[in-house]
Design a protein around this motif. Structure first.
Motif, mmCIF file in Angstrom:
data_model
loop_
_atom_site.group_PDB
_atom_site.id
_atom_site.type_symbol
_atom_site.label_atom_id
_atom_site.label_comp_id
_atom_site.label_asym_id
_atom_site.label_seq_id
_atom_site.Cartn_x
_atom_site.Cartn_y
_atom_site.Cartn_z
ATOM 1 N N GLN A 192 0.834 -1.193 0.000
ATOM 2 C CA GLN A 192 0.000 0.000 0.000
ATOM 3 C C GLN A 192 0.878 1.256 0.000
ATOM 4 N N TYR A 193 0.386 2.266 -0.705
ATOM 5 C CA TYR A 193 1.060 3.550 -0.758
ATOM 6 C C TYR A 193 0.056 4.651 -0.442
ATOM 7 N N GLY A 194 0.499 5.669 0.268
ATOM 8 C CA GLY A 194 -0.373 6.784 0.584
ATOM 9 C C GLY A 194 0.346 8.108 0.470
ATOM 10 N N MET A 195 -0.404 9.132 0.073
ATOM 11 C CA MET A 195 0.120 10.495 -0.017
ATOM 12 C C MET A 195 -0.987 11.453 0.393
ATOM 13 N N ARG A 196 -0.598 12.506 1.113
ATOM 14 C CA ARG A 196 -1.587 13.498 1.553
ATOM 15 C C ARG A 196 -0.953 14.884 1.556
ATOM 16 N N LEU A 197 -1.671 15.854 0.991
ATOM 17 C CA LEU A 197 -1.284 17.261 1.038
ATOM 18 C C LEU A 197 -2.407 18.023 1.723
ATOM 19 N N ALA A 198 -2.062 18.858 2.690
ATOM 20 C CA ALA A 198 -3.087 19.546 3.475
ATOM 21 C C ALA A 198 -2.703 20.997 3.705
ATOM 22 N N TYR A 199 -3.739 21.803 3.981
ATOM 23 C CA TYR A 199 -3.539 23.229 4.260
ATOM 24 C C TYR A 199 -4.517 23.655 5.344
ATOM 25 N N GLN A 200 -4.050 24.483 6.258
ATOM 26 C CA GLN A 200 -4.914 25.019 7.309
ATOM 27 C C GLN A 200 -4.406 26.393 7.723
ATOM 28 N N ASN A 201 -5.315 27.386 7.677
ATOM 29 C CA ASN A 201 -4.928 28.741 8.043
ATOM 30 C C ASN A 201 -6.180 29.591 8.215
ATOM 31 N N SER A 202 -6.210 30.399 9.278
ATOM 32 C CA SER A 202 -7.299 31.347 9.543
ATOM 33 C C SER A 202 -8.670 30.687 9.541
ATOM 34 N N GLY A 203 -8.732 29.458 10.038
ATOM 35 C CA GLY A 203 -9.998 28.745 10.124
ATOM 36 C C GLY A 203 -10.319 27.902 8.915
ATOM 37 N N PHE A 204 -9.697 28.186 7.779
ATOM 38 C CA PHE A 204 -9.952 27.420 6.563
ATOM 39 C C PHE A 204 -9.008 26.214 6.500
ATOM 40 N N PHE A 205 -9.519 25.095 5.971
ATOM 41 C CA PHE A 205 -8.682 23.904 5.839
ATOM 42 C C PHE A 205 -9.068 23.143 4.576
ATOM 43 N N GLY A 206 -8.143 22.353 4.101
ATOM 44 C CA GLY A 206 -8.389 21.508 2.938
ATOM 45 C C GLY A 206 -7.328 20.438 2.847
ATOM 46 N N ALA A 207 -7.646 19.341 2.136
ATOM 47 C CA ALA A 207 -6.682 18.255 1.993
ATOM 48 C C ALA A 207 -7.040 17.391 0.791
ATOM 49 N N TRP A 208 -6.006 16.801 0.208
ATOM 50 C CA TRP A 208 -6.158 15.757 -0.806
ATOM 51 C C TRP A 208 -5.374 14.548 -0.326
ATOM 52 N N ALA A 209 -6.012 13.378 -0.415
ATOM 53 C CA ALA A 209 -5.351 12.141 0.000
ATOM 54 C C ALA A 209 -5.492 11.091 -1.093
ATOM 55 N N TYR A 210 -4.439 10.321 -1.266
ATOM 56 C CA TYR A 210 -4.408 9.238 -2.251
ATOM 57 C C TYR A 210 -3.955 7.966 -1.550
ATOM 58 N N ALA A 211 -4.676 6.874 -1.785
ATOM 59 C CA ALA A 211 -4.290 5.582 -1.223
ATOM 60 C C ALA A 211 -4.331 4.538 -2.326
ATOM 61 N N GLY A 212 -3.211 3.872 -2.556
ATOM 62 C CA GLY A 212 -3.120 2.861 -3.596
ATOM 63 C C GLY A 212 -2.818 1.486 -3.025
ATOM 64 N N LEU A 213 -3.444 0.470 -3.617
ATOM 65 C CA LEU A 213 -3.219 -0.925 -3.236
ATOM 66 C C LEU A 213 -2.751 -1.663 -4.482
ATOM 67 N N LEU A 214 -1.531 -2.210 -4.454
ATOM 68 C CA LEU A 214 -0.902 -2.753 -5.646
ATOM 69 C C LEU A 214 -1.391 -4.151 -6.005
ATOM 70 N N ASN A 215 -1.478 -4.387 -7.334
ATOM 71 C CA ASN A 215 -1.692 -5.712 -7.906
ATOM 72 C C ASN A 215 -2.924 -6.420 -7.334
#
Length: 362
Positions: A192-215
């Motif tokens: 399994q592989y995972g990646m996440r990018l996130a942002y949080q500032n002044s009350g606002f937040f957001g994120a993208w996450a990816y999860a992969g399962l091979l073969n």
């Protein structure tokens, strides 16, 4: 002489304990619920339940120059004495458990680690009784409720995870889970592989996450992408989640797969699906009413659309007794579309739960 030796041993151990910086922590969660789903033949059933209790031990050691060794051992338990499986089994280290290093350049850990999808659940803010097998108060994008996405929203075994430091509100996560399996004549399984990018500032937040399962089917890899965003400040909480998944061979656990029209062979297909959720809450003194609504859209199986969708909603009310104690009550339900009902072999299309619980953190 024995008493003197014992006293000397205890005195010698005290500085070691002081330097170890070991903390015991946990969350005790228990209450009552009335569930109505396939496990009780859709007959409203009252019960006394555990709501995800756990206990853990964590600590660190200062290595100097901004470096620290960090570690944690966390275990699930059941407050109602009913026992359980998985994280609720009462065995040691059934929840996030690791050892690693923390530094100004980020945190690197090795062990049984929360996955990137589990960190991307901004629209999941209710507690659920373990007895509610339908998960009627949880959003439908999560593993187990998305039908075909049977991984993520938990922890990676055999995992290495890196979390970057915060940089102007941004942070990143990279994660790997070793499959440790390679049958003769086959490709590696379970990685399994995972990646996440996130942002949080002044009350606002957001994120993208990816999860992969091979073969998961020959050389085809299953993938789940999830994005979320929202606002949390001034007593207001708003969040939205959207997920799209391409999963191979995930239908093998669905008993009604052969009964669909047209039928498909379970466990050998390409399954495509999307789901989304909205969550809103507002704090008024010690009270916080919340609402969540989620939808699982109809899925494609090898390019054919099936009515595997569902809708879910839940209402809840939190009351903060103190910094450590919380009361919560609510109601939630899930309504499955026709083909989803067939796949799961459900005699009725709607499951529901009423719940009331107390949570105390220590």
């Amino acid at each position: 002489m024995k008493k003197i030796a014992l006293a000397a041993a205890i005195a010698a151990a005290i500085p070691a304990f002081a330097q170890a910086d070991v903390n015991i922590y946990g969350s005790l969660r228990a209450g009552v619920s009335v569930t109505k789903n396939s496990t009780n033949n859709y007959s409203s059933t009252f019960g006394v339940d555990d709501f995800g209790s756990r206990i853990g031990f964590r600590g660190n050691e200062d290595l100097g120059n901004g470096l620290k060794t960090i570690w944690q051992i966390e275990s699930g338990l059941t407050m109602d004495g009913a026992g359980g499986t998985g994280t609720a089994s009462g065995a040691l280290a059934t929840r996030e458990t690791y050892v690693g290093v923390d530094s100004p350049y980020g945190k690197l850990r090795v062990g049984y680690l929360t996955d990137v999808l589990g960190d991307t659940e901004a629209t999941d803010n209710f507690y659920g009784p373990r007895r509610d097998s339908a998960g009627a108060n949880f959003p439908l994008y999560e593993a187990g409720y998305e039908i075909f996405g049977d991984y993520g929203d938990s922890r990676y075994k055999n995992s290495i995870r890196y979390d970057s430091p915060d940089l102007h509100g941004f942070n990143a996560t990279l994660q790997y889970g070793a499959g440790e399996k390679n049958n003769a004549g086959q490709m590696k399984q379970g990685e399994q592989y995972g990646m996440r990018l996130a942002y949080q500032n002044s009350g606002f937040f957001g994120a993208w996450a990816y999860a992969g399962l091979l073969n998961t089917k020959g050389g085809s890899n299953s993938t789940i992408n999830r994005i979320e965003g929202g606002y949390s400040a001034n007593d207001l909480y708003l969040a939205a989640t959207y997920q799209w998944s391409n999963v191979y061979g995930a239908g093998s656990t669905l008993p009604g797969a052969s009964k669909l029209s047209p039928a498909f062979a379970a466990g050998t297909n390409k399954l495509e699906n999307t789901s989304w959720a909205l969550n809103a809450a507002y704090t008024i003194g010690n009270f916080k009413p919340s609402i969540v609504y989620s939808k699982r859209n109809d899925a494609k199986v090898d390019g054919i659309r099936y009515s595997t969708g569902a809708t879910q909603w839940a209402l809840g009310l939190d009351y903060t007794v103190s910094k450590r104690t919380l009361l919560e009550a609510g109601y939630g339900q899930i309504k499955e579309n026709h083909d989803a009902q067939t796949l799961k072999q459900l005699s009725k299309d709607t499951s529901s739960v009423y719940w009331a619980m107390i949570k105390h953190n220590f």
